[in-house]
Enzyme design. Structure first.
Site, PDB file in Angstrom:
ATOM      1  N   GLU A  71      -3.296   4.893  -8.884  1.00  0.00           N
ATOM      2  CA  GLU A  71      -4.278   5.855  -8.367  1.00  0.00           C
ATOM      3  C   GLU A  71      -4.113   7.103  -9.212  1.00  0.00           C
ATOM      4  O   GLU A  71      -3.172   7.869  -9.032  1.00  0.00           O
ATOM      5  CB  GLU A  71      -3.996   6.147  -6.885  1.00  0.00           C
ATOM      6  CG  GLU A  71      -4.317   5.006  -5.944  1.00  0.00           C
ATOM      7  CD  GLU A  71      -5.816   4.844  -5.733  1.00  0.00           C
ATOM      8  OE1 GLU A  71      -6.571   5.724  -6.182  1.00  0.00           O
ATOM      9  OE2 GLU A  71      -6.220   3.841  -5.142  1.00  0.00           O
ATOM     10  N   HIS A  75       1.614  11.282  -1.693  1.00  0.00           N
ATOM     11  CA  HIS A  75       0.312  11.108  -1.060  1.00  0.00           C
ATOM     12  C   HIS A  75      -0.406  12.437  -1.112  1.00  0.00           C
ATOM     13  O   HIS A  75      -0.123  13.342  -0.328  1.00  0.00           O
ATOM     14  CB  HIS A  75       0.482  10.621   0.384  1.00  0.00           C
ATOM     15  CG  HIS A  75      -0.700   9.867   0.880  1.00  0.00           C
ATOM     16  ND1 HIS A  75      -0.965   9.688   2.218  1.00  0.00           N
ATOM     17  CD2 HIS A  75      -1.688   9.236   0.219  1.00  0.00           C
ATOM     18  CE1 HIS A  75      -2.066   8.976   2.351  1.00  0.00           C
ATOM     19  NE2 HIS A  75      -2.515   8.693   1.153  1.00  0.00           N
ATOM     20  N   HIS A 134       0.844  -1.191   0.000  1.00  0.00           N
ATOM     21  CA  HIS A 134       0.000   0.000   0.000  1.00  0.00           C
ATOM     22  C   HIS A 134       0.881   1.243   0.000  1.00  0.00           C
ATOM     23  O   HIS A 134       1.880   1.303   0.729  1.00  0.00           O
ATOM     24  CB  HIS A 134      -0.883  -0.015   1.259  1.00  0.00           C
ATOM     25  CG  HIS A 134      -1.667   1.243   1.467  1.00  0.00           C
ATOM     26  ND1 HIS A 134      -2.629   1.668   0.591  1.00  0.00           N
ATOM     27  CD2 HIS A 134      -1.636   2.160   2.479  1.00  0.00           C
ATOM     28  CE1 HIS A 134      -3.179   2.791   1.034  1.00  0.00           C
ATOM     29  NE2 HIS A 134      -2.585   3.121   2.175  1.00  0.00           N
ATOM     30  N   ASN A 135       0.528   2.231  -0.848  1.00  0.00           N
ATOM     31  CA  ASN A 135       1.319   3.475  -0.914  1.00  0.00           C
ATOM     32  C   ASN A 135       2.817   3.162  -0.902  1.00  0.00           C
ATOM     33  O   ASN A 135       3.578   3.645  -0.062  1.00  0.00           O
ATOM     34  CB  ASN A 135       0.966   4.400   0.259  1.00  0.00           C
ATOM     35  CG  ASN A 135      -0.415   5.017   0.113  1.00  0.00           C
ATOM     36  OD1 ASN A 135      -1.061   4.890  -0.933  1.00  0.00           O
ATOM     37  ND2 ASN A 135      -0.888   5.663   1.155  1.00  0.00           N
ATOM     38  N   ASP A 143       0.471   6.524  -6.616  1.00  0.00           N
ATOM     39  CA  ASP A 143      -0.454   7.665  -6.577  1.00  0.00           C
ATOM     40  C   ASP A 143       0.093   8.759  -7.491  1.00  0.00           C
ATOM     41  O   ASP A 143       1.131   9.361  -7.200  1.00  0.00           O
ATOM     42  CB  ASP A 143      -0.567   8.212  -5.155  1.00  0.00           C
ATOM     43  CG  ASP A 143      -1.500   7.374  -4.299  1.00  0.00           C
ATOM     44  OD1 ASP A 143      -1.971   6.342  -4.785  1.00  0.00           O
ATOM     45  OD2 ASP A 143      -1.751   7.761  -3.142  1.00  0.00           O
ATOM     46  N   GLU A 200       1.648   0.108  -5.405  1.00  0.00           N
ATOM     47  CA  GLU A 200       0.699   1.192  -5.644  1.00  0.00           C
ATOM     48  C   GLU A 200       1.428   2.468  -6.038  1.00  0.00           C
ATOM     49  O   GLU A 200       2.481   2.788  -5.484  1.00  0.00           O
ATOM     50  CB  GLU A 200      -0.141   1.437  -4.389  1.00  0.00           C
ATOM     51  CG  GLU A 200      -1.247   2.456  -4.615  1.00  0.00           C
ATOM     52  CD  GLU A 200      -2.112   2.659  -3.372  1.00  0.00           C
ATOM     53  OE1 GLU A 200      -3.170   3.290  -3.504  1.00  0.00           O
ATOM     54  OE2 GLU A 200      -1.707   2.205  -2.277  1.00  0.00           O
TER      55      GLU A 200
END
Length: 807
Positions: A386, A352, A307-308, A339, A337
């Site tokens: 994302e 983020h 995650h992230n 973003d 991931e």
């Protein structure tokens, strides 16, 4: 000592000889911090020493045991930042285990760089090839050198006694002094040299627990004949295949005495070496390589997921770094991931959003993924995108993906054939898949419109469960607004600008977690009119992100290539309300579960809950050590650490209705009873830096699985003995779904007045545990080996008799 053997091993190696002489290199911390340091390999062939060229400056050291890998060229953000100043052939990066920062170096010449790169890689290889006995000798030697303050290679009894206390040994002083003078001090000088100290250490660390087993099976009390070994393998290790051949192999590989080998026998030393080896480990060697069927659809596997991935610290102010991707991929992670946001000069960035985390370039992330995707595992990597970018920068993203990844990027159906289901990891070897929005169906017909509006289903799901939580957050924010006109104006401005600026963080009336979620909410409002570029959409083949409506809707309408994402709270709710439906859904579709937005500290949830539902992509914060990552590492330690683990058959069958809350309703329900005797511990690390503090260890055995299987039991604690504690405590568990169970062994330092301190742990799937007498080689909090710390246990499992279900 082991250092002597290491010295013999480096003779004739020019690179290591050059490292022993030493050289000046630049240590680089940033584009502006570049300092010259003198680096030298110490005579133990294990320690790198370095100091400033300026007189009087303190020196530093690091052990090669702490080094994970040496990267050649500009393979860190720091070295990339000075690429225009120093050529790649003079640069290299020393990467350490755990969370220690990298060491970036620039040599004076390409030849010197190569000498250090090759030399350090040789030392890493030597360490990896060491047997357990040699590792122990090395460990003892390291402690001796730490305590030998005047570097004369000798220690008197008082110094030895103090050293042993530092090593967690609380010994009987009279007994130790007798061994020191009568047995170890062969030169009769009142002091021990290095090799004498190793001998002394081994005398006071005699494994009485193993000696008892050895004598029980030895016909003459001196050795194990081949027949004795066969009896041991059959009766204790519960082996049932070609025991005669296995006994012969054990003698061949582990017996150090040629005389015993000729007699087809094993001495106590050989028996010790066998039980301390990988073959004597609780983790079955059969599970270490690829042993599972890799030809089934992707949705039939648990997939190691991050995650992230770009974050190295927390979710609000932490550093973003390509190092996060490199470390995750090197741990076998197969879903990372990204973003993506609009950046300056038309270049998309990764961070983020609407927080103070640092920013990195999207193209640097893609470069890192391209280089490291298949170094550890050849099975497919999923890039979970994302997407917060404008259409123009989405086109740039697509260009980078195609240009940098080339043939690795999957851009069309395999072999161009009409799709009827998800391909397998085997079919997708060496391929990188994009998970994201998609404009068209796989057969080319338009679903909505060629430039259809998209929303970020991951963020919508998070808002559903977190900002509404349910009404509490909304009421709290609303109450603050009504009581504070200034805040009303502030929030109005915030909404009109569709972003939150730094002053918000200092606003007394909004909690950080609330603000974080408000930012995400505002971002979603902005994204509701965002459009998707066809160039980026064309890169999405088998992993189309969709919003989840219900299991019923998915059963009727979902395409096999659609992926729904849930926050942990949403997934937990679905599991409570319709666990069997969730499992059934995951037999057909990929689902992703990720941490709630409230985890701003990058903490992790328990992934076992989500695996119980059959969710494949359970995304964790890889940068955060603890139980969550222990379980993740434990599950994916099997099957060659390739990042894919085949789900149990009852979770893959579309006609099955396994309910994780009612495992006894399975047609093939067959619980088992585990009996684990925790016998002893060996060389447990100190957790208190005070020299006179010795651990009071206890062992906790935890079962992680379906709800009925969740359990933990502890041994008693042993006072003042981290050196060779003896428990002989027996723990029993009933396991209803052994196929999903993980077993976690945790060692803690008992404290009656405060929380116990963590000492070490080891986690593995129950299905990978070897029966019989086994060693458990402990890992640190960040998952690295704490050599030579171990537990010695006896493990067995029997099927429990279950009356027939007449309901």
């Amino acid at each position: 000592m082991a250092s002597t053997e290491s010295g013999l091993r480096i003779q004739g190696d020019e690179n290591l000889q050059s490292m022993l002489v030493g050289t000046v290199m630049r240590k680089i911390k940033s584009r502006t911090w570049k300092k010259q340091r003198y680096f030298k390999l110490q005579d133990d062939c294990m320690t790198i020493w370095y100091k400033s060229k300026k007189a009087g400056k303190a020196h530093s050291t690091f052990s090669m045991r702490d080094v994970e890998v040496v990267r050649e060229g500009h393979q860190s953000e720091v070295l990339l930042s000075i690429a225009d100043e120093f050529p790649a052939n003079r640069c290299f990066t020393v990467v350490f285990h755990g969370r220690r920062g990298n060491l970036d170096l620039v040599a004076e010449s390409a030849e010197e760089a190569q000498s250090w790169i090759k030399g350090m890689r040789k030392l890493i290889e030597n360490l990896e090839n060491m047997g357990e006995r040699e590792k122990l000798d090395q460990w003892i030697g390291d402690w001796f050198k730490k305590a030998d303050k005047n570097n004369d290679g000798r220690m008197n009894f008082k110094e030895v006694r103090d050293l042993l206390r530092m090593m967690n040994v609380d010994m009987n002083e009279h007994h130790a002094h007798r061994l020191f003078t009568q047995m170890a001090d062969k030169s009769q000088t009142g002091a021990l040299e290095g090799d004498e100290f190793v001998l002394f250490y081994k005398m006071i660390t005699q494994r009485e627990d193993i000696l008892k087993i050895f004598q029980e099976y030895s016909s003459d009390g001196q050795k194990l004949s081949q027949s004795d070994i066969e009896d041991f393998l059959r009766e204790e290790q519960l082996e049932d295949v070609d025991i005669q051949h296995h006994a012969q192999e054990l003698i061949k590989y582990y017996e150090p005495s040629d005389t015993a080998k000729q007699l087809k026998a094993m001495t106590f030393d050989g028996f010790l070496m066998y039980l301390g080896s990988a073959e004597g480990s609780i983790f079955s060697p059969k599970c270490r390589g690829i042993f599972q069927d890799m030809s089934q659809p992707l949705c039939h596997y648990f997939i190691s997921s991050s995650h992230n991935t770009y974050l190295m610290e927390d979710q609000l102010r932490g550093q973003s770094s390509v190092e996060g991707y490199i470390r995750a991929l090197n741990r076998g992670c197969r879903c990372v991931e990204v973003d993506c946001w609009d950046g300056a000069n038309g270049e998309p960035i990764v961070y983020h959003g609407h927080t103070f985390t640092s920013k990195i370039l999207f193209k640097d992330v893609v470069n890192a993924v391209g280089k490291y995707a298949f170094k550890i595992s050849e099975y497919p990597v999923i890039l979970s995108i994302e997407n917060h970018c404008s259409v123009d920068q989405q086109r740039v993203m697509a260009q980078h993906l195609k240009h940098i990844l080339g043939d690795k990027l999957l851009r069309g159906m395999l072999d161009g054939r009409a799709p009827v289901g998800l391909p397998s990891p085997e079919e997708l070897k060496g391929k990188i898949l994009l998970k994201g929005g998609l404009e068209e169906t796989l057969n080319g017909t338009v679903e909505d419109s060629l430039t259809g509006e998209v929303s970020d289903e991951d963020e919508v799901a998070e808002i559903d469960e977190d900002i509404l939580h349910r009404e509490s957050i909304r009421r709290r924010v609303k109450g603050n607004v009504s009581q504070n006109p200034e805040l009303t104006t502030f929030l109005s401005t915030m909404c009109s600008c569709a972003f939150v600026n730094e002053m918000a963080f200092s606003h007394k009336n909004i909690l950080k977690a609330d603000l974080f979620l408000l930012r995400k909410y505002l971002n979603i409002q902005k994204k509701s009119k965002q459009r998707l570029s066809k160039e980026l959409s064309d890169c999405v083949v088998y992993c189309k992100s969709v919003h989840f409506r219900s299991f019923k809707h998915a059963r009727i309408h979902s395409k096999f290539y659609e992926v729904a994402s849930f926050t942990e709270s949403k997934a937990r709710k679905l599991l409570r309300e319709a666990g069997a439906e969730f499992v059934h859904h995951n037999a057909r579709q990929l689902t992703r579960v990720y941490p709630t937005g409230f985890r701003t500290d990058s903490s992790n949830f328990n992934p076992q809950e989500m695996w119980n539902a059959g969710s494949q992509i359970v995304a964790l914060n890889f940068q955060t050590a603890g139980e969550g990552m222990d379980l993740n590492d434990g599950l994916f330690s099997q099957n060659g650490r390739c990042g894919y683990v085949l789900k149990p058959a009852f979770m893959r069958d579309k006609n099955d209705r396994f309910d994780p809350d009612l495992p006894q309703k399975r047609d093939d329900y067959q619980p088992i009873v585990l009996t684990i005797q925790v016998i002893s511990g060996q060389q447990l690390p100190k957790v208190n830096i005070k020299e006179d503090c010795i651990v009071d260890p206890l062992v906790r055995v935890e079962i992680h699985g379906v709800l009925m299987d969740q359990a933990k039991q502890e041994t008693r604690h042993i006072e003042n003995n981290g050196f060779n504690p003896l428990w002989n405590d027996t723990l029993r568990f009933t396991i209803h779904t052994p196929e999903l169970a993980l077993v976690r062994f945790v060692v803690e330092d008992y404290d009656k007045t405060s929380k116990n301190d963590f000492v070490g742990q080891f986690t593995l799937p129950l299905s990978c545990m070897q029966k019989g007498y086994r060693h458990i080689h402990l890992l640190s909090r960040d998952g690295t080996r704490i050599s030579p710390s171990s537990l010695f246990v006896h493990y067995c499992a029997v099927v429990e008799n279950v009356p027939p279900d007449i309901s």
